[in-house]
Scaffold this active site. Structure first.
Site, PDB file in Angstrom:
ATOM      1  N   ASP A 309     -17.802 -20.134  51.192  1.00 15.94           N
ATOM      2  CA  ASP A 309     -17.607 -19.979  49.611  1.00 15.94           C
ATOM      3  C   ASP A 309     -17.477 -21.401  49.499  1.00 15.94           C
ATOM      4  OD1 ASP A 309     -17.113 -19.384  47.003  1.00 15.94           O
ATOM      5  OD2 ASP A 309     -15.173 -18.201  47.393  1.00 15.94           O
ATOM      6  N   THR A 311     -14.820 -22.593  46.867  1.00  9.41           N
ATOM      7  CA  THR A 311     -13.367 -22.804  46.765  1.00  9.41           C
ATOM      8  C   THR A 311     -12.700 -22.399  48.068  1.00  9.41           C
ATOM      9  OG1 THR A 311     -13.825 -22.458  44.391  1.00  9.41           O
ATOM     10  CG2 THR A 311     -11.522 -22.253  45.273  1.00  9.41           C
ATOM     11  N   ASP A 542     -11.718 -16.920  51.265  1.00  6.08           N
ATOM     12  CA  ASP A 542     -10.489 -16.845  51.057  1.00  6.08           C
ATOM     13  C   ASP A 542     -10.086 -15.863  49.963  1.00  6.08           C
ATOM     14  OD1 ASP A 542     -11.343 -18.287  48.955  1.00  6.08           O
ATOM     15  OD2 ASP A 542      -9.870 -19.777  49.106  1.00  6.08           O
TER      16      ASP A 542
END
Length: 781
Positions: A309, A311, A542
């Site tokens: 990902d 971010t 996350d």
């Protein structure tokens, strides 16, 4: 599947804003109505001892020992010392790894927020009591069954329980199951069933949800063991009765059979693999990486596609609002008040909401009567306010299905510069009245590139690992950030919100590097597409939107600061949230695989030549060429001691696969060389009338020479320590014939007739071994 738990239970509801008092908590603790501690990730010490000692090979060793005791030749029991040392070493290393994992697990165990006496508290999950009011937010995993007392509108992923990954919206009075994840929103939930009484415990789903990690290393070794299991005992019995029928000497037959069976057992190979993985766990713990499944170390070493990902991985997740851009008919004040009202009404805790709350901290106090929290599928959130209409904030492409070309051009321009663009829209009526909203303005949000990102991605590129970025953000924004991080071909991006459901994901996975506006289900589908193309895929994430993809990947990595959902399903947790820790994991996996490939061939030499010799000497009218004690110095000096040092040596070459084939490339030629020399020695010994003690001594000498030649071959490239080690081991082997010959049942080697045989054969060992090896490599190729 509709899950219900409370419809047959009369639940006395607690005031959600007060919760239990400390007195009520204490009473429930005394009554035993407390949540059970989390099941430990590692095996118990008792289980480690049992699994390492109660093995088939140990049983065979003990049985052989009993027969040797019957013969009275107690010195031939020395092989038990080697087996005992191997077992003890395996137990020690696994307990050491267990303690490291348990210590780091404490740091990653998620706490839970509860309301007690009107105050919000954070407690350990094991301190939760029945009827506690839990505060659940997006990203949390539910640790007890409960009933919703108050909510701003939450959506729950119950796929761990039902197998259906669709978001389930919960309202007042609805049940929530332990084991499910909060996708969006927040709620106050009363715990109605805890510990063993919870739904997930009753269904025993904990074991089911453990991901099976494929390990070529362990699979190959188990294949070897399975084959040996079927041949060791039958071959041993056949050899024993054959030797007994020819010689009539039961003691000699037992010792010969014992030597054959001991030789067939690759003692220490399974334990050495466990030791190597356990050492890997300990080494990674030093780099603040929690390894939740040991075989995953090997899996990551074989990874050739790394999906991540944006971010929290490429960027550090420290979002901040840079600009407020109202339309001409709006104002900064309207936008700031509206977004503050939405944030405080929903109280979402995702990174974007926190960044907006930090930029606009003043709550205007608007009264909201309809709320829709943010979700990764929807990509917007909003609320309807009394007398003010409805406001929506989210990704422009999802708020406006048909965006005005001028607005689209503006959004694209900012996205190309690396900004995350949010739009604020307004509707005069309710949120879900079907009418199109009106644009109020845009917010620009920036994120910071991780300091270690460039070097980490450069390393993976050099190691042949392809990077793919799968994000819920605008694809142009993600592409821009990926280019800043110097990810190769990151200008090849696609907007997944425009992809039809029947699209061929394998073709997308093959062509694009950056995937933007990806939903959680699309992330999972992309992982599957890479796997179908033959790739071994690792996924990092996350957020709760990454959970499906993490579970689907071959190897999953989570940041410790991420949601409970990600850390609970991940194979690795980066405790310092440093993405460059991935380099250490990759290296450690490669070290384990490469070194086990090295030493496995040493263990299998003895196994292969023992099987061949057992078959030969079943039909030949001659005693088996070894006694059990004569194999001990060969096993210890050419395999046991050097293999331990080779198994922990740095070795970070790329993994090529075909573990079993590589191992046999060295083991089989060595075994054939040993068999050849033993047959030659037997024939020449009969010709010049050597005794059994003399021929068996020559066999030990030549077998040791072949094994040392193989050791030198597999130990390359040498470093100073390995050179010294091999030199000392060879010296010990030679001295053994002079100073410990009698103990090991070896005849004096300073005999002319014996020297006539072993000197020319010793000279031929090195070229003969490499001739067979080169021939086999060419043949198999």
């Amino acid at each position: 599947m509709d899950l219900k738990i409370n419809n047959e239970i009369n639940v006395e509801k607690v005031d959600p804003h007060v919760g239990l008092t400390q007195k009520e908590v204490s009473e429930r603790v005394l009554e035993g109505r407390k949540n059970n501690p989390l099941k430990p990730m590692t095996r118990s010490i008792k289980r480690i001892f049992a699994d390492n000692t109660l093995t088939l090979f140990n049983l065979i060793n003990v049985t052989i020992a009993c027969f040797i005791i019957y013969t009275g030749s107690y010195k031939n029991l020395l092989f038990l010392g080697v087996a005992l040392c191997n077992t003890a070493m395996g137990i020690f290393q696994e307990i050491r790894a267990k303690r490291q994992i348990d210590k780091l697990t404490i740091l990653t165990q998620s706490k839970i927020k509860v309301i007690r006496s009107g105050n919000e508290e954070q407690i350990e999950q094991s301190d939760l009591v029945q009827d506690d009011v839990m505060l659940l937010e997006a990203g949390d995993q539910v640790c007890a069954d409960g009933i919703v007392l108050d909510t701003a509108g939450i959506e729950v992923d119950e796929s761990q329980l039902t197998g259906e990954a669709d978001a389930v919206r919960k309202v007042l009075g609805d049940d929530i199951m332990s084991g499910s994840f909060i996708i969006s929103g927040r709620a106050l939930v009363q715990a109605t069933a805890i510990g063993e009484e919870s739904f997930i415990s009753k269904l025993s789903l904990e074991a089911k949800q453990e991901k099976t990690v494929y390990s070529e290393l362990l699979r190959s070794i188990k294949t070897i063991i399975k084959i040996l299991t079927f041949i060791i005992i039958p071959l041993g019995l056949i050899l024993f009765f054959s030797q007994l029928s020819k010689s009539g000497d039961i003691n000699a037959s037992i010792l010969g059979t014992a030597a054959a069976m001991i030789g067939m057992i690759p003692e220490g190979l399974v334990l050495l693999t466990s030791i190597a993985l356990a050492v890997g766990v300990v080494n990674l713990a030093k780099h603040r990486v929690l390894v939740k499944t040991m075989p995953a170390i090997e899996t990551l070493a074989r990874v050739d596609v790394l999906c991540l990902d944006k971010t929290g991985t490429i960027t550090n997740g420290n979002l901040h609002v840079t600009d407020v851009l109202p339309e001409s008919y709006s104002t900064d004040l309207e936008m700031e008040e509206a977004v503050s009202a939405i944030i405080y009404a929903l109280n979402d805790n995702n990174a974007t909401s926190l960044a907006l709350k930090k930029a606009f901290p003043n709550n205007p106090g608007w009264e909201a009567h309809t709320k829709i929290p943010f979700s990764s599928e929807r990509k917007w959130s909003g609320a309807t306010f009394s007398g003010r209409g409805s406001y929506i904030i989210g990704a422009p492409e999802f708020v406006f299905k048909d965006m005005h070309p001028k607005h689209a051009e503006r959004v694209n321009a900012f996205s190309e510069k690396g900004y995350r663009v949010l739009c604020l829209a307004k509707k005069e009526g309710e949120l879900n009245d079907g009418k199109a909203p009106k644009l109020v303005g845009h917010f620009l949000i920036a994120d910071e590139l991780r300091a270690e990102a460039k070097d980490t991605f450069r390393y993976f590129k050099d190691q042949g690992v392809s990077i793919r970025v799968i994000s819920g953000d605008n694809p142009m924004t993600v592409s821009n950030v990926a280019m800043q991080a110097e990810i190769e071909n990151s200008d090849r991006y696609v907007d997944m919100s425009r992809i039809a459901e029947n699209t061929d994901f394998k073709e997308l996975a093959d062509h694009y590097v950056v995937f933007g506006r990806v939903t959680p289900h699309q992330k999972k589908a992309l992982i599957q597409a890479f796997q179908q193309a033959g790739h071994t895929v690792a996924m990092t994430g996350d957020g709760v939107n990454d959970v499906l993809a993490l579970k689907e990947s071959n190897c999953s990595i989570a940041m410790a600061e991420g949601s409970d959902a990600t850390t609970s399903v991940a194979d690795f947790v980066l405790l310092d949230n440093q993405f460059d820790s991935m380099i250490h994991v990759l290296k450690e996996g490669r070290r384990v695989i490469n070194n086990i490939e090295r030493v496995a061939s040493l263990y299998l030499i003895k196994t292969i030549y023992s099987v061949i010799l057992t078959i030969i000497f079943t039909f030949v009218n001659s005693p088996y060429p070894f006694q059990p004690i004569q194999l001990s110095p060969i096993s210890s000096l050419t395999v046991g001691i050097p293999s331990f040092f080779l198994a922990i040596k740095p070795n970070y070459k790329r993994i090529q696969g075909e573990f079993l084939k590589k191992v046999l490339h060295n083991a089989f030629p060595a075994a054939l060389a040993v068999v050849s020399y033993i047959i030659v020695t037997m024939l020449l010994g009969q010709l010049i009338h050597l005794t059994f003690a003399q021929t068996s001594t020559i066999n030990v000498l030549l077998t040791g020479a072949v094994c040392f030649t193989t050791l030198i071959t597999v130990a390359k490239p040498f470093d100073f320590k390995i050179k010294v080690l091999i030199t000392l081991l060879m010296a010990a082997f030679v001295l053994l014939f002079s100073f410990a010959g009698q103990f090991f049942s070896l005849a004096p080697v300073w005999n002319v007739n014996m020297a006539m045989i072993y000197i020319p054969l010793l000279i031929s060992v090195y070229p003969y071994f490499h001739f067979i090896r080169a021939f086999m490599l060419r043949f198999f190729k």
